[in-house]
Design a protein around this motif. Structure first.
Motif, PDB file in Angstrom:
ATOM      1  N   GLY A   1       0.779  -1.226   0.000  1.00  0.00           N
ATOM      2  CA  GLY A   1       0.000   0.000   0.000  1.00  0.00           C
ATOM      3  C   GLY A   1       0.810   1.276   0.000  1.00  0.00           C
ATOM      4  N   ARG A   2       2.128   1.161   0.028  1.00  0.00           N
ATOM      5  CA  ARG A   2       2.969   2.355   0.082  1.00  0.00           C
ATOM      6  C   ARG A   2       3.524   2.688  -1.302  1.00  0.00           C
ATOM      7  NH1 ARG A   2       5.867   1.592   6.021  1.00  0.00           N
ATOM      8  NH2 ARG A   2       4.007   0.654   6.958  1.00  0.00           N
ATOM      9  N   LEU A   3       3.791   3.963  -1.492  1.00  0.00           N
ATOM     10  CA  LEU A   3       4.356   4.439  -2.751  1.00  0.00           C
ATOM     11  C   LEU A   3       5.798   4.864  -2.528  1.00  0.00           C
ATOM     12  CD1 LEU A   3       4.045   5.283  -5.734  1.00  0.00           C
ATOM     13  CD2 LEU A   3       3.470   7.563  -4.898  1.00  0.00           C
ATOM     14  N   ALA A   4       6.690   4.326  -3.316  1.00  0.00           N
ATOM     15  CA  ALA A   4       8.112   4.662  -3.229  1.00  0.00           C
ATOM     16  C   ALA A   4       8.587   5.268  -4.536  1.00  0.00           C
ATOM     17  CB  ALA A   4       8.935   3.411  -2.912  1.00  0.00           C
ATOM     18  N   VAL A   5       9.437   6.273  -4.421  1.00  0.00           N
ATOM     19  CA  VAL A   5      10.147   6.830  -5.573  1.00  0.00           C
ATOM     20  C   VAL A   5      11.617   6.515  -5.387  1.00  0.00           C
ATOM     21  CG1 VAL A   5      10.850   8.939  -6.763  1.00  0.00           C
ATOM     22  CG2 VAL A   5       8.479   8.677  -5.979  1.00  0.00           C
ATOM     23  N   VAL A   6      12.232   5.940  -6.418  1.00  0.00           N
ATOM     24  CA  VAL A   6      13.643   5.561  -6.367  1.00  0.00           C
ATOM     25  C   VAL A   6      14.365   6.224  -7.529  1.00  0.00           C
ATOM     26  CG1 VAL A   6      15.314   3.670  -6.397  1.00  0.00           C
ATOM     27  CG2 VAL A   6      13.050   3.320  -5.353  1.00  0.00           C
ATOM     28  N   THR A   7      15.320   7.097  -7.233  1.00  0.00           N
ATOM     29  CA  THR A   7      16.120   7.680  -8.312  1.00  0.00           C
ATOM     30  C   THR A   7      17.284   6.743  -8.639  1.00  0.00           C
ATOM     31  OG1 THR A   7      17.637   8.947  -6.897  1.00  0.00           O
ATOM     32  CG2 THR A   7      15.529   9.979  -7.477  1.00  0.00           C
ATOM     33  N   GLY A   8      17.820   6.912  -9.850  1.00  0.00           N
ATOM     34  CA  GLY A   8      18.863   5.987 -10.288  1.00  0.00           C
ATOM     35  C   GLY A   8      18.323   4.588 -10.466  1.00  0.00           C
ATOM     36  N   GLY A   9      17.021   4.485 -10.761  1.00  0.00           N
ATOM     37  CA  GLY A   9      16.348   3.198 -10.756  1.00  0.00           C
ATOM     38  C   GLY A   9      16.504   2.368 -12.009  1.00  0.00           C
ATOM     39  N   TYR A  10      17.301   2.840 -12.955  1.00  0.00           N
ATOM     40  CA  TYR A  10      17.454   2.104 -14.221  1.00  0.00           C
ATOM     41  C   TYR A  10      18.335   0.869 -14.060  1.00  0.00           C
ATOM     42  CZ  TYR A  10      18.073   1.494 -19.305  1.00  0.00           C
ATOM     43  OH  TYR A  10      18.078   1.008 -20.595  1.00  0.00           O
ATOM     44  N   ARG A  11      19.344   0.974 -13.191  1.00  0.00           N
ATOM     45  CA  ARG A  11      20.305  -0.117 -13.076  1.00  0.00           C
ATOM     46  C   ARG A  11      20.999  -0.049 -11.715  1.00  0.00           C
ATOM     47  NH1 ARG A  11      24.447   2.362 -17.643  1.00  0.00           N
ATOM     48  NH2 ARG A  11      25.050   4.253 -16.499  1.00  0.00           N
TER      49      ARG A  11
ATOM     50  N   CYS B   1      17.059   8.083  -2.670  1.00  0.00           N
ATOM     51  CA  CYS B   1      17.914   8.871  -3.565  1.00  0.00           C
ATOM     52  C   CYS B   1      19.168   8.069  -3.862  1.00  0.00           C
ATOM     53  CB  CYS B   1      18.259  10.204  -2.922  1.00  0.00           C
ATOM     54  SG  CYS B   1      16.846  11.311  -2.712  1.00  0.00           S
ATOM     55  N   ALA B   2      19.124   7.329  -4.971  1.00  0.00           N
ATOM     56  CA  ALA B   2      20.233   6.441  -5.329  1.00  0.00           C
ATOM     57  C   ALA B   2      20.992   6.892  -6.566  1.00  0.00           C
ATOM     58  CB  ALA B   2      19.715   5.014  -5.542  1.00  0.00           C
ATOM     59  N   ALA B   3      20.520   7.921  -7.256  1.00  0.00           N
ATOM     60  CA  ALA B   3      21.212   8.375  -8.458  1.00  0.00           C
ATOM     61  C   ALA B   3      22.580   8.935  -8.101  1.00  0.00           C
ATOM     62  CB  ALA B   3      20.382   9.441  -9.170  1.00  0.00           C
ATOM     63  N   GLY B   4      23.576   8.568  -8.878  1.00  0.00           N
ATOM     64  CA  GLY B   4      24.920   9.079  -8.628  1.00  0.00           C
ATOM     65  C   GLY B   4      25.827   8.843  -9.817  1.00  0.00           C
ATOM     66  N   ILE B   5      26.810   9.726  -9.978  1.00  0.00           N
ATOM     67  CA  ILE B   5      27.767   9.595 -11.077  1.00  0.00           C
ATOM     68  C   ILE B   5      29.174   9.823 -10.548  1.00  0.00           C
ATOM     69  CG2 ILE B   5      26.106  10.306 -12.846  1.00  0.00           C
ATOM     70  CD1 ILE B   5      27.494  13.086 -12.829  1.00  0.00           C
ATOM     71  N   ALA B   6      30.137   9.287 -11.285  1.00  0.00           N
ATOM     72  CA  ALA B   6      31.553   9.497 -10.966  1.00  0.00           C
ATOM     73  C   ALA B   6      32.350   9.469 -12.265  1.00  0.00           C
ATOM     74  CB  ALA B   6      32.063   8.425 -10.006  1.00  0.00           C
ATOM     75  N   PRO B   7      32.130  10.461 -13.144  1.00  0.00           N
ATOM     76  CA  PRO B   7      32.752  10.415 -14.469  1.00  0.00           C
ATOM     77  C   PRO B   7      34.240  10.746 -14.479  1.00  0.00           C
ATOM     78  CG  PRO B   7      31.523  12.445 -14.208  1.00  0.00           C
ATOM     79  CD  PRO B   7      31.239  11.616 -12.986  1.00  0.00           C
TER      80      PRO B   7
END
Length: 241
Positions: free
Chosen positions: A5-15, A81-87
């Motif tokens: 019943g809960r709604l979650a938003v996850v960033t960086g959710g592609y992989r 909040c899982a989106a992150g980069i390290a280019p």
């Protein structure tokens, strides 16, 4: 299932870690919006996961998501909040300002905008659980990657600040510090860099995205109802030394 019943938003959710988090939350009954910069969904095993294109550094994208959530279901229960980069692996003496700005835009400002959206929507209406994915490199020093280290250190103190700010208002905010994890970001690093981190990991192995996701599920759920401001390393013992 603990999150039905809960709604979650996850960033960086592609992989990587973000995808593992989305799948683990859905596995516990949550409806999940997995967000990332790629135009098309990677395809998920669970019908409970919907993919949405979102640039975490864009105020407009976050506002559009907020408008969507306000219409249906009118709330958000979990934000990861899982989106992150390290280019770049550049050090202080040779880091390009453009690279510095890009990394902080995603890794730090992206977390701020996500927390701003979720807290504004749920302030006084809780409960809301926010889990930020930082890194062991936000807590301990390493060679090079000054922009990445700076951004992840900022996420730790942003987490603590928000935890204290909203503790009495139904909003919990915690952070996880992954160690060396088997993701695309790690696989493209120089083998010697990964080997050096692995050599200093007491458990002697690389971690898996699902092991980070298990920590997220715990912190997001009611079993962690008295936990806020926690900084949880999931790193095979790296930061225990």
């Amino acid at each position: 299932m603990k999150l039905t019943g809960r709604l979650a938003v996850v960033t960086g959710g592609y992989r990587g870690i973000g995808r593992a988090c989305a799948e683990a939350l859905a596995g516990e009954g949550a409806r999940v919006i997995a967000a990332d910069i790629f135009p098309d969904s990677p395809g998920y095993a669970s019908d409970a996961i919907a993919y949405r294109k979102l640039d975490v550094g864009s105020e407009g994208d976050w506002q559009a998501l907020s408008d969507t959530l306000a219409a249906d279901p009118g709330r958000i229960d979990i934000l990861v909040c899982a989106a992150g980069i390290a280019p770049t692996k550049a050090s202080a003496h040779d880091v390009a300002l453009a690279d510095w700005d890009d990394i902080l835009r995603v890794n730090q400002t992206g977390v701020l905008l996500g927390m701003r959206m979720a807290t504004a929507m749920m302030l006084g209406r809780g409960p809301l659980s926010i889990v930020n994915i930082s890194s062991i490199w936000g807590q301990v020093g390493g060679s090079g990657q000054i922009a990445y280290h700076a951004s992840k250190g900022a996420v730790i103190n942003m987490t603590r600040n928000a935890a204290v700010t909203y503790a009495s208002r139904g909003i919990r905010v915690n952070a996880i510090l992954p160690g060396l994890i088997d993701t695309d970001m790690v696989r493209v690093q120089k083998p010697e860099m990964n080997a050096a981190t692995l050599a200093l990991t007491p458990m002697g192995r690389i971690g898996l995205p699902r092991e980070i996701a298990a920590g997220v599920v715990f912190l997001a759920g009611d079993d962690a109802s008295f936990i806020t401001g926690a900084i949880l390393p999931i790193d095979g013992g790296y930061t225990a030394q």
